[in-house]
Write a protein that holds these residues in place. Sequence first.
Motif, PDB file in Angstrom:
ATOM      1  N   ALA A 186       0.817  -1.211   0.000  1.00 47.01           N
ATOM      2  CA  ALA A 186       0.000   0.000   0.000  1.00 47.01           C
ATOM      3  C   ALA A 186       0.853   1.264   0.000  1.00 47.01           C
ATOM      4  CB  ALA A 186      -0.935  -0.010   1.200  1.00 47.01           C
ATOM      5  N   ARG A 187       2.039   1.190   0.571  1.00 43.21           N
ATOM      6  CA  ARG A 187       2.920   2.363   0.636  1.00 43.21           C
ATOM      7  C   ARG A 187       3.631   2.620  -0.685  1.00 43.21           C
ATOM      8  NH1 ARG A 187       7.002   1.166   5.149  1.00 43.21           N
ATOM      9  NH2 ARG A 187       7.901   3.072   4.309  1.00 43.21           N
ATOM     10  N   CYS A 188       3.538   1.692  -1.622  1.00 39.31           N
ATOM     11  CA  CYS A 188       4.306   1.795  -2.858  1.00 39.31           C
ATOM     12  C   CYS A 188       3.755   2.823  -3.845  1.00 39.31           C
ATOM     13  CB  CYS A 188       4.397   0.428  -3.537  1.00 39.31           C
ATOM     14  SG  CYS A 188       5.476  -0.723  -2.644  1.00 39.31           S
ATOM     15  N   ILE A 189       2.658   3.490  -3.496  1.00 39.44           N
ATOM     16  CA  ILE A 189       2.177   4.581  -4.354  1.00 39.44           C
ATOM     17  C   ILE A 189       3.047   5.823  -4.186  1.00 39.44           C
ATOM     18  CG2 ILE A 189      -0.207   3.738  -4.330  1.00 39.44           C
ATOM     19  CD1 ILE A 189      -0.836   5.914  -2.262  1.00 39.44           C
ATOM     20  N   ASP A 190       3.823   5.866  -3.087  1.00 39.79           N
ATOM     21  CA  ASP A 190       4.663   7.016  -2.764  1.00 39.79           C
ATOM     22  C   ASP A 190       6.001   6.901  -3.487  1.00 39.79           C
ATOM     23  OD1 ASP A 190       5.440   9.355  -1.053  1.00 39.79           O
ATOM     24  OD2 ASP A 190       6.881   7.877  -0.304  1.00 39.79           O
TER      25      ASP A 190
END
Length: 344
Positions: free
Chosen positions: A203-207
């Motif tokens: 989920a954090r990989c959009i950053d």
Amino acid sequence: MHLWAAIATILAMATSGQTFAAEPAATGASLSRLCGLQKAGPYRFGVPRYEARLGESKPGRESFPAPFSRVNLVTTNWSGRVMLVEFRGPMAESDAGSAAETAMVAAFQRDGWRPLFDAADDSVPTAPEIADADHIFTRTTDEKGMSGTLYAGLSWRAGQLSLACGRADLLALDRLEAEGVLPEDARRPQEPAPVTAAPLTSARCIDLETQAQAAAMFDGGTDAYVDQVGDQQDYWDRLARWQRWRLEKSGKVDAARLDELQYAAEDARNAAAQEDPLAAMTGALEAMPELEEARKSREPRRICEAYARVANFVANDLWQRAERSKAVSAAWAAEAARLDIPLD
């Protein structure tokens, strides 16, 4: 154990897209430099991992003979001394890989190494980097006033050439330590700091910043969460082994009794686990194709998500191993209390 090794072992085949010439330069004098009694390449044998590197080069920036571009340091089971150095290099083309392997086999033989054809032979070290290799060699030699025996394992598999070099005395020490024979002055392990880092999630990989961090981890950088979890696993494993060693040294309990206690503790822990004890490692292996496809895509978000998936499988496996060792440690502590054996 440096915890990036827990991931590097699994990801070794998927972390480089470099290509090299078919004929390796690691022959003749350069082969001797890669496998000597005192050091393998720029790494010294018999010292802790952090002391092994000679010179000022940074990790991942060393210069090795082609086609080798990566290295894995393997340390002894308890004392943590470098016993084996494994060099790796990607060679995707089958003709190039076969030619490189053939050339290096010939170079070993020219340099006086004796091939070992039966890996089941008692003389072959149990370290899998050598024991499982396609070609195993040994030689006894003198070097700057030092005499000893070396072993080497050479393989070309799945697009990668690997050469492992190990020293016989340190490999033998590792085997003894793995069997629970610790040095007379072995001290109780020190508990590490608690885990404070957060795991990388998909989920954090959009950053964009997270994507950059994941790319660095993927290419051999530090994953703080995996390293900290690994420190916990290493501590509980070492503590349980040290406790058993102390119990055996007391002479008040025999090995058969300790085996029964250990099996019972491990079985109870596995039964209490919420998932199959092998599920995490199986998941990591099954995610390998996804990780390789992500690498080929060169898409930062896809690489980040694939890395997060594999890294968390690895961390979960380390947690489960820690819990099993913790259960065994509790069994040893209870037995020591029953027999009035100090464990300090």
